[in-house]
Design a protein around this motif. Structure first.
Motif, PDB file in Angstrom:
ATOM      1  N   ALA A   1      24.862 -45.220  83.446  1.00 43.16           N
ATOM      2  CA  ALA A   1      23.892 -46.147  82.842  1.00 43.16           C
ATOM      3  C   ALA A   1      22.580 -46.176  83.609  1.00 43.16           C
ATOM      4  N   ALA A   2      22.668 -46.147  84.958  1.00 43.03           N
ATOM      5  CA  ALA A   2      21.466 -46.300  85.779  1.00 43.03           C
ATOM      6  C   ALA A   2      20.529 -45.109  85.672  1.00 43.03           C
ATOM      7  N   ILE A   3      21.011 -44.001  85.103  1.00 47.95           N
ATOM      8  CA  ILE A   3      20.177 -42.808  85.016  1.00 47.95           C
ATOM      9  C   ILE A   3      19.201 -42.895  83.835  1.00 47.95           C
ATOM     10  N   VAL A   4      19.475 -43.819  82.906  1.00 46.57           N
ATOM     11  CA  VAL A   4      18.733 -43.832  81.641  1.00 46.57           C
ATOM     12  C   VAL A   4      17.226 -44.027  81.860  1.00 46.57           C
ATOM     13  N   ALA A   5      16.859 -44.880  82.826  1.00 48.85           N
ATOM     14  CA  ALA A   5      15.428 -45.097  83.098  1.00 48.85           C
ATOM     15  C   ALA A   5      14.751 -43.789  83.492  1.00 48.85           C
ATOM     16  N   GLY A   6      15.429 -42.997  84.292  1.00 45.45           N
ATOM     17  CA  GLY A   6      14.886 -41.705  84.706  1.00 45.45           C
ATOM     18  C   GLY A   6      14.746 -40.761  83.528  1.00 45.45           C
ATOM     19  N   LEU A   7      15.751 -40.788  82.639  1.00 49.99           N
ATOM     20  CA  LEU A   7      15.709 -39.911  81.468  1.00 49.99           C
ATOM     21  C   LEU A   7      14.512 -40.250  80.587  1.00 49.99           C
ATOM     22  N   ARG A   8      14.213 -41.552  80.458  1.00 48.79           N
ATOM     23  CA  ARG A   8      13.071 -41.982  79.636  1.00 48.79           C
ATOM     24  C   ARG A   8      11.778 -41.403  80.188  1.00 48.79           C
ATOM     25  N   GLN A   9      11.620 -41.487  81.522  1.00 45.61           N
ATOM     26  CA  GLN A   9      10.398 -40.966  82.142  1.00 45.61           C
ATOM     27  C   GLN A   9      10.204 -39.506  81.762  1.00 45.61           C
ATOM     28  N   ALA A  10      11.293 -38.725  81.847  1.00 36.54           N
ATOM     29  CA  ALA A  10      11.196 -37.303  81.524  1.00 36.54           C
ATOM     30  C   ALA A  10      10.905 -37.114  80.043  1.00 36.54           C
TER      31      ALA A  10
ATOM     32  N   THR B   1      13.864 -42.281  91.079  1.00 35.34           N
ATOM     33  CA  THR B   1      12.652 -41.903  91.813  1.00 35.34           C
ATOM     34  C   THR B   1      12.538 -40.386  91.908  1.00 35.34           C
ATOM     35  N   ASP B   2      13.656 -39.734  92.189  1.00 38.57           N
ATOM     36  CA  ASP B   2      13.645 -38.272  92.319  1.00 38.57           C
ATOM     37  C   ASP B   2      13.182 -37.611  91.025  1.00 38.57           C
ATOM     38  N   ILE B   3      13.677 -38.133  89.896  1.00 34.62           N
ATOM     39  CA  ILE B   3      13.279 -37.564  88.610  1.00 34.62           C
ATOM     40  C   ILE B   3      11.777 -37.760  88.402  1.00 34.62           C
ATOM     41  N   ASN B   4      11.296 -38.975  88.714  1.00 33.69           N
ATOM     42  CA  ASN B   4       9.865 -39.240  88.578  1.00 33.69           C
ATOM     43  C   ASN B   4       9.038 -38.293  89.436  1.00 33.69           C
ATOM     44  N   ASN B   5       9.511 -38.062  90.655  1.00 29.41           N
ATOM     45  CA  ASN B   5       8.786 -37.166  91.556  1.00 29.41           C
ATOM     46  C   ASN B   5       8.721 -35.756  90.990  1.00 29.41           C
ATOM     47  N   LEU B   6       9.832 -35.309  90.420  1.00 25.99           N
ATOM     48  CA  LEU B   6       9.842 -33.968  89.837  1.00 25.99           C
ATOM     49  C   LEU B   6       8.875 -33.904  88.656  1.00 25.99           C
ATOM     50  N   VAL B   7       8.865 -34.969  87.863  1.00 27.73           N
ATOM     51  CA  VAL B   7       7.945 -35.029  86.721  1.00 27.73           C
ATOM     52  C   VAL B   7       6.512 -34.902  87.234  1.00 27.73           C
ATOM     53  N   THR B   8       6.202 -35.649  88.308  1.00 30.68           N
ATOM     54  CA  THR B   8       4.868 -35.611  88.891  1.00 30.68           C
ATOM     55  C   THR B   8       4.524 -34.219  89.400  1.00 30.68           C
ATOM     56  N   GLN B   9       5.515 -33.522  89.909  1.00 23.42           N
ATOM     57  CA  GLN B   9       5.267 -32.172  90.421  1.00 23.42           C
ATOM     58  C   GLN B   9       5.102 -31.154  89.309  1.00 23.42           C
TER      59      GLN B   9
END
Lengths: 317, 349
Positions: free
Chosen positions: B109-118, B88-96
């Motif tokens: 492993a759990a970070i991979v979804a965030g990496l994809r968003q970026a 969520t934090d990564i997504n928020n930064l992307v949005t900002q």
């Protein structure tokens, strides 16, 4: 039958101790038994606190956060600002007293929400668990507190007749609570309230006042448990007490305290605490593979529950 | 009738709205911003947790290093030990609208979804401390955790040579904990066959460490060395337990237990000065912050790197999954160099 029920765990405990004696010759040594007791003292205080609340038919999950925040606030007002304290540098005795007071105040607040405002105890105390944890992280800025004066550690580090004060304290607390619950009017009232609050009220018990009192006592006991933990570990981490409530619930319920109130005894809860302490110690001495230790620990608790069920022949609720 | 018509219209309107709003998270993908010399943009920094002295130090270094390197950063974001929150934090930064992200994954492993968003938005990510299993990152900045375990093993092994040594492990479900354990065990087995390693899995928890060490020492009072995989959590309970058993003897005493810790916090340095413990591996909090930001700046400017030695005593290696990792050096701190001003543990207050 009642007596059997409260001693349901004893066969499982005996089985484990015999097993332990075979696994490692030092398991039954005096020093090791003291270690098991010393490492269980903090848990014992919180289990006692939670058991009292469970018997009245309520629940307080936030006790685990009290284990962290109460000693931390006590330490923060004492240690200098250079060690991450508030810089008040109050006398040590004030800090120690504050620990119990903070515990009692949190208990009073929870009791007020549950008893007076009639909020659901599970949800309210879950929210309080998070609030208090957050306050602890905020107040310490996440730092680990190291530089407390020696009295903060005294409960776990000083001994009487070779046994840590923390163990005496826990034993005394269990003894007093057990006596009250069995023989005193107020103690019997807890069972009455847990069994049927309306009937208890009709019988002339001041249900609200007793409940509020139980929450306050439980909070204070948990604060003491936190102080014992502090002495045992030698520092206060911002995570102190985190996830402890699972062990607390496990010990209480394995020890025969009913989750829905009205039943359970202090001697039962105590066997629950000892069982968990013995299991941890035994698995460490046996040098069970690190990767499997958790699953084995869980399995042993499960088997203990089954043995208790078979030996007493009564359903567990 | 009227209500039926109304309902039908409403449904139509709603589906139109849905159709118009339909899309995928990839739609906004665009190449990394701007040509050379253009405003580089701001970078976001995501912290895993703030309840350890190490990450607090890192958090303090971020703004300082950002200033030195000329990187504009948003205030750091704390995921508070929650891997889902981190995504969520990564997504928020992307949005900002950040142009680069430095993240210290809680879970590889759990970070991979965030990496994809970026990645979908073309935002470069630098991973600090933990290497993601997959997904795209510009660079992984990480101290070599295997080297931690080996350094501790050598220091303890050379002094103990024969007998029992305890290893207080971290969470074996974490890469860092696992690598330290494996390296320590392998090195002991290979170099010191007369040493027997006892293990205490303690999940990075101080009370667990205290209880288990307490029990283990009863059965094995002849323990000669202890390796603490995280001084931030294990130092206090270890010293407290040894003290209560009368086993805390200063270095030089016949019965002194050789203790090597891991982290490099000020309390460990104090214990080294007092002779209570022998050494600690200093995790480079300052270098983590510096090179995390260094690489994110380079990424935003469009630079690229290849495997090989760097200009700061480390080496960039290519991992089996194709990602690049800059393996920073982590110094062993002993009585000889404990007062070195360059150690981050001596510069925090």
């Amino acid at each position: 039958m009642r007596r059997l029920r409260e001693l349901a765990l004893v066969p499982a405990l005996v089985a484990l101790i015999v097993l332990g004696a075979f696994v490692n010759e030092n398991f039954l040594s005096y020093a090791n038994i003291i270690s098991i007791l010393g490492s269980s003292a903090a848990l014992a205080m919180v289990v006692l606190a939670e058991s009292l609340i469970l018997i009245t038919g309520k629940i307080d999950l936030s006790l685990e956060s009290v284990v962290g925040i109460a000693p931390a606030l006590g330490a923060l007002v004492v240690i200098p600002a250079a060690s991450a304290g508030f810089g008040l540098e109050l006398p040590t005795a004030v800090g120690l007293a504050l620990i119990v007071v903070v515990g009692a105040l949190v208990g009073a607040f929870n009791g007020f929400l549950v008893v007076k405002l009639r909020l659901n105890a599970f949800i309210v105390s879950l929210a309080m668990l998070i609030v208090l944890r957050g306050l602890l992280v905020g107040a310490t800025k996440g730092k680990t507190l190291f530089d407390m004066p020696e009295p903060f550690f005294a409960l776990a580090t000083t001994t009487f007749l070779g046994i840590p004060i923390s163990v005496w304290l826990a034993a005394a607390a269990f003894g007093v609570a057990g006596f009250f619950l069995r023989y005193h009017r107020l103690g019997r009232a807890l069972y009455a309230i847990g069994g049927n609050p309306a009937a208890a009220r009709a019988a002339g018990i001041r249900v609200d006042r007793v409940l509020l009192g139980v929450f306050v006592v439980a909070g204070a006991l948990s604060g003491l448990g936190g102080l014992i933990q502090t002495g045992y570990v030698g520092a206060i981490n911002a995570n102190q007490g985190a996830n402890m409530i699972f062990m607390v619930m496990a010990a209480a319920v394995v020890g025969g305290i009913a989750m829905d109130g009205g039943r359970g005894t202090m001697s039962g809860a105590l066997t629950g605490v000892l069982l968990l302490g013995v299991v941890t110690n035994l698995l460490t001495l046996a040098q069970v593979s690190s990767f499997w230790i958790q699953s084995i620990q869980g399995a042993i608790i499960l088997v203990a529950l089954m043995i208790a069920r078979v030996t007493t022949g009564r359903a567990q609720e | 009738m009227i209500s039926k018509k109304l309902a039908a219209t409403a449904v139509l309107a709603l589906s139109a709205l849905l159709a118009a709003g339909c899309g995928s998270t990839k739609d906004a993908a665009r190449p990394a911003a701007g040509g050379a010399g253009a405003e580089a943009g701001r970078a976001g920094v995501v912290l895993p947790l703030l309840t350890s002295p190490f990450w607090q130090a890192y958090n303090n270094y971020v703004p300082r290093m950002a200033k030195e390197l000329g990187v504009e950063t948003l205030p750091t974001v704390n995921s508070n030990s929650d891997p889902a929150q981190q995504v969520t934090d990564i997504n928020n930064l992307v949005t900002q609208g950040v142009k680069g992200i430095v993240v210290s994954p809680l879970d590889s492993a759990a970070i991979v979804a965030g990496l994809r968003q970026a990645e979908n938005k073309g935002i470069p990510v630098v991973a600090v401390d933990v290497a993601p299993e997959s997904g795209k990152v510009f660079m992984i900045v990480r101290a070599n955790n295997r080297a931690y375990g080996e350094k501790a093993c050598k220091h303890i092994g050379d002094q103990v040579k024969k007998g029992k040594v305890v290893q207080i492990q971290g969470d074996l479900a974490s890469v860092n904990g696992r690598e330290r354990s494996e390296a320590f065990n392998q090195c002991m087995k290979a170099n010191y066959p007369d040493i027997k390693v006892l293990e205490i899995p303690a999940e990075w928890k101080s009370d667990v460490a205290a209880a288990k060490l307490d029990g283990l020492l009863n059965a094995n009072p002849d323990v000669k060395g202890i390796y603490l995989q995280a001084g931030g959590v294990y130092l206090a309970p270890t010293l407290q337990t040894l003290k209560s058993k009368g086993m805390l003897r200063p270095a030089g005493d016949d019965k002194h237990i050789v203790i090597v810790s891991n982290d490099g916090i000020p309390q460990e340095f104090d214990a080294i000065r007092k002779g209570e413990i022998d050494a600690t591996v200093s995790q480079p909090a300052d270098a983590y912050a510096r090179y995390g930001l260094f690489y994110v700046k380079a990424a935003m400017e469009g630079k690229t790197f290849r495997p090989g030695p760097t200009d700061h005593d480390s080496e960039i290696v290519k991992l089996p999954n194709g990602l690049l990792e800059d393996q920073l050096a982590a110094p062993l701190v002993t009585k000889e160099n404990v007062d070195d001003k360059a150690l981050w543990g001596n510069s925090v207050k």
